[in-house]
Write a protein that holds these residues in place. Structure first.
Motif, PDB file in Angstrom:
ATOM      1  N   MET A 137      15.122  18.149   2.699  1.00 13.66           N
ATOM      2  CA  MET A 137      13.858  17.432   3.183  1.00 13.66           C
ATOM      3  C   MET A 137      13.568  17.121   1.759  1.00 13.66           C
ATOM      4  SD  MET A 137      10.614  18.960   4.899  1.00 13.66           S
ATOM      5  CE  MET A 137       9.182  17.864   5.266  1.00 13.66           C
ATOM      6  N   GLY A 138      13.046  15.777   1.858  1.00 13.48           N
ATOM      7  CA  GLY A 138      12.278  15.097   0.512  1.00 13.48           C
ATOM      8  C   GLY A 138      10.696  15.175   0.585  1.00 13.48           C
ATOM      9  N   LEU A 139      10.211  14.167   0.025  1.00 12.45           N
ATOM     10  CA  LEU A 139       8.729  14.030  -0.227  1.00 12.45           C
ATOM     11  C   LEU A 139       8.363  12.965   0.896  1.00 12.45           C
ATOM     12  CD1 LEU A 139       8.814  13.749  -4.133  1.00 12.45           C
ATOM     13  CD2 LEU A 139       8.238  15.873  -2.830  1.00 12.45           C
ATOM     14  N   THR A 140       6.895  13.069   1.394  1.00 10.41           N
ATOM     15  CA  THR A 140       6.472  11.955   2.052  1.00 10.41           C
ATOM     16  C   THR A 140       5.001  11.680   1.479  1.00 10.41           C
ATOM     17  OG1 THR A 140       7.367  12.911   4.141  1.00 10.41           O
ATOM     18  CG2 THR A 140       5.475  11.241   4.354  1.00 10.41           C
ATOM     19  N   LEU A 141       5.093  10.372   1.276  1.00  9.26           N
ATOM     20  CA  LEU A 141       3.739   9.741   0.375  1.00  9.26           C
ATOM     21  C   LEU A 141       3.098   9.027   1.334  1.00  9.26           C
ATOM     22  CD1 LEU A 141       2.113   9.367  -2.112  1.00  9.26           C
ATOM     23  CD2 LEU A 141       3.362   7.307  -2.475  1.00  9.26           C
ATOM     24  N   TYR A 142       1.760   9.533   1.656  1.00  9.57           N
ATOM     25  CA  TYR A 142       0.648   8.641   2.555  1.00  9.57           C
ATOM     26  C   TYR A 142       0.076   7.773   1.776  1.00  9.57           C
ATOM     27  CZ  TYR A 142       1.818  11.444   6.341  1.00  9.57           C
ATOM     28  OH  TYR A 142       2.407  12.266   7.714  1.00  9.57           O
ATOM     29  N   LYS A 143       0.049   6.440   1.888  1.00  8.29           N
ATOM     30  CA  LYS A 143      -0.570   5.405   1.267  1.00  8.29           C
ATOM     31  C   LYS A 143      -1.144   4.224   2.009  1.00  8.29           C
ATOM     32  CE  LYS A 143       3.687   2.550   1.363  1.00  8.29           C
ATOM     33  NZ  LYS A 143       2.786   1.128   1.485  1.00  8.29           N
ATOM     34  N   ALA A 144      -1.831   3.644   1.396  1.00 12.17           N
ATOM     35  CA  ALA A 144      -2.763   2.604   2.341  1.00 12.17           C
ATOM     36  C   ALA A 144      -2.792   1.248   1.144  1.00 12.17           C
ATOM     37  CB  ALA A 144      -4.121   3.211   2.721  1.00 12.17           C
ATOM     38  N   GLY A 145      -2.683   0.163   1.735  1.00 12.73           N
ATOM     39  CA  GLY A 145      -3.018  -1.303   0.965  1.00 12.73           C
ATOM     40  C   GLY A 145      -2.723  -1.252  -0.475  1.00 12.73           C
ATOM     41  N   PRO A 146      -3.553  -1.897  -1.317  1.00 14.25           N
ATOM     42  CA  PRO A 146      -3.290  -2.274  -2.607  1.00 14.25           C
ATOM     43  C   PRO A 146      -4.003  -1.270  -3.463  1.00 14.25           C
ATOM     44  CG  PRO A 146      -5.043  -3.698  -2.017  1.00 14.25           C
ATOM     45  CD  PRO A 146      -4.538  -2.992  -0.499  1.00 14.25           C
ATOM     46  N   SER A 147      -4.340   0.172  -2.819  1.00 12.59           N
ATOM     47  CA  SER A 147      -4.936   1.064  -3.858  1.00 12.59           C
ATOM     48  C   SER A 147      -4.158   1.235  -5.223  1.00 12.59           C
ATOM     49  CB  SER A 147      -5.006   2.359  -3.039  1.00 12.59           C
ATOM     50  OG  SER A 147      -5.129   3.544  -4.020  1.00 12.59           O
ATOM     51  N   PRO A 148      -5.136   1.052  -6.220  1.00 11.35           N
ATOM     52  CA  PRO A 148      -4.602   1.406  -7.587  1.00 11.35           C
ATOM     53  C   PRO A 148      -3.889   2.941  -7.691  1.00 11.35           C
ATOM     54  CG  PRO A 148      -6.774   1.376  -7.706  1.00 11.35           C
ATOM     55  CD  PRO A 148      -6.408   0.725  -6.330  1.00 11.35           C
ATOM     56  N   PHE A 149      -4.678   3.715  -7.082  1.00 14.63           N
ATOM     57  CA  PHE A 149      -4.380   5.180  -7.241  1.00 14.63           C
ATOM     58  C   PHE A 149      -3.011   5.295  -6.520  1.00 14.63           C
ATOM     59  CE2 PHE A 149      -8.888   5.027  -7.680  1.00 14.63           C
ATOM     60  CZ  PHE A 149      -9.151   5.865  -8.879  1.00 14.63           C
ATOM     61  N   VAL A 150      -2.779   4.525  -5.315  1.00 18.47           N
ATOM     62  CA  VAL A 150      -1.421   4.570  -4.798  1.00 18.47           C
ATOM     63  C   VAL A 150      -0.250   3.957  -5.573  1.00 18.47           C
ATOM     64  CG1 VAL A 150       0.088   3.680  -2.861  1.00 18.47           C
ATOM     65  CG2 VAL A 150      -2.120   4.796  -2.346  1.00 18.47           C
ATOM     66  N   ARG A 151      -0.682   2.971  -6.333  1.00 22.98           N
ATOM     67  CA  ARG A 151      -0.003   2.195  -7.085  1.00 22.98           C
ATOM     68  C   ARG A 151       0.639   2.982  -8.379  1.00 22.98           C
ATOM     69  NH1 ARG A 151      -0.440  -3.611 -10.656  1.00 22.98           N
ATOM     70  NH2 ARG A 151       1.950  -3.844 -10.842  1.00 22.98           N
ATOM     71  N   LYS A 152      -0.395   3.668  -8.793  1.00 19.71           N
ATOM     72  CA  LYS A 152      -0.139   4.752  -9.896  1.00 19.71           C
ATOM     73  C   LYS A 152       1.122   5.928  -9.724  1.00 19.71           C
ATOM     74  CE  LYS A 152      -3.125   7.831 -11.577  1.00 19.71           C
ATOM     75  NZ  LYS A 152      -3.891   8.771 -12.147  1.00 19.71           N
ATOM     76  N   VAL A 153       0.882   6.133  -8.535  1.00 19.66           N
ATOM     77  CA  VAL A 153       2.029   7.162  -7.847  1.00 19.66           C
ATOM     78  C   VAL A 153       3.335   6.417  -7.850  1.00 19.66           C
ATOM     79  CG1 VAL A 153       2.666   8.812  -5.952  1.00 19.66           C
ATOM     80  CG2 VAL A 153       0.539   8.806  -6.848  1.00 19.66           C
ATOM     81  N   MET A 154       3.235   5.360  -6.984  1.00 21.02           N
ATOM     82  CA  MET A 154       4.534   4.411  -6.818  1.00 21.02           C
ATOM     83  C   MET A 154       5.166   4.099  -7.956  1.00 21.02           C
ATOM     84  SD  MET A 154       4.937   3.994  -3.622  1.00 21.02           S
ATOM     85  CE  MET A 154       6.357   2.822  -3.637  1.00 21.02           C
ATOM     86  N   VAL A 155       4.383   3.677  -8.969  1.00 23.95           N
ATOM     87  CA  VAL A 155       4.957   3.461 -10.517  1.00 23.95           C
ATOM     88  C   VAL A 155       5.711   4.574 -10.724  1.00 23.95           C
ATOM     89  CG1 VAL A 155       4.571   2.777 -12.894  1.00 23.95           C
ATOM     90  CG2 VAL A 155       3.619   1.594 -10.924  1.00 23.95           C
ATOM     91  N   THR A 156       4.971   6.047 -10.869  1.00 22.22           N
ATOM     92  CA  THR A 156       5.616   7.073 -11.402  1.00 22.22           C
ATOM     93  C   THR A 156       6.864   7.536 -10.579  1.00 22.22           C
ATOM     94  OG1 THR A 156       3.385   7.709 -11.869  1.00 22.22           O
ATOM     95  CG2 THR A 156       5.096   9.484 -11.596  1.00 22.22           C
ATOM     96  N   LEU A 157       6.921   7.290  -9.266  1.00 24.27           N
ATOM     97  CA  LEU A 157       8.268   7.427  -8.354  1.00 24.27           C
ATOM     98  C   LEU A 157       9.325   6.488  -8.923  1.00 24.27           C
ATOM     99  CD1 LEU A 157       6.495   7.582  -4.698  1.00 24.27           C
ATOM    100  CD2 LEU A 157       7.676   9.474  -5.996  1.00 24.27           C
TER     101      LEU A 157
END
Length: 201
Positions: free
Chosen positions: A1-21
């Protein structure tokens, strides 16, 4: 089993995590789930993971869900064994990341004010922009040597913050009077992980 990221729209905080991924190589191990993060009508499914109903939130197989982007990015760095939070510079990295997050916070609040209040309060909006402007001035005057140094989580946060200003507040022309920061952003925003996560909508 891996990870599950809950995200929404163009949130910069989500983008920060996406870049880190992307930067840690963990994207392929992560399921991405769109959630509703409306501040006045949060998603019940999201509240079940994060009581504040905010994104990003990360569900992992080895413990409780994680939330707050700074918690998630540090976890991803440890999990991947990368060096985005180097111990030798940890306080500088954390402080610069917090500075970038403060810029994002104020920029997002400006968006919410315009979206959810019929008549946005102009002095309040300008007060938020003053926070952003002060943060940008500090980056220009105090942090360029760090930004031009080895890659770390703070640079990701700053890059995402500047990208969000371009996306949501282009009329504010943040580059004016900040030539060093503007030159850094011109290069950093071309990084593959940044290009792969350009906000839409």
């Amino acid at each position: 089993m891996g990870l599950t990221l809950y995200k929404a729209g163009p949130s910069p905080f989500v983008r920060k995590v996406m870049v880190t991924l992307h930067e840690t190589g963990l994207l392929a191990q992560t399921d991405l789930v769109d959630a509703v993060a409306n501040p006045v009508a949060p998603d019940p499914a999201l509240i079940a993971i994060n009581p504040a109903g905010k994104i990003p939130a990360l569900v992992r197989e080895d413990g409780p869900a994680l939330y707050d982007s700074r918690v998630i990015t540090r976890y991803l760095d440890v999990r991947a064994g990368t060096s985005l939070y180097p111990e030798a510079r940890i306080w500088e990295v954390l402080t610069l990341e917090a500075s970038a997050d403060a810029i994002m916070d104020a920029a997002v609040l400006m968006v919410y004010e315009a979206k959810f209040r019929p008549e946005p309060i102009a002095p309040w909006m300008e007060g938020q922009w003053t926070k952003i402007s002060n943060g940008l001035d500090a980056l220009e005057s105090r942090w360029m040597s760090h930004l031009n140094g080895p890659h770390d989580a703070a640079q990701i946060a700053v890059g995402v913050a500047l990208g969000y200003l371009d996306f949501r507040h282009p009329q504010r022309a943040w580059r004016v009077g900040r030539p060093a920061l503007a030159a850094w952003a011109e290069v950093y925003l071309q990084r593959p992980a940044m290009q792969a996560t350009i906000p839409q909508g």
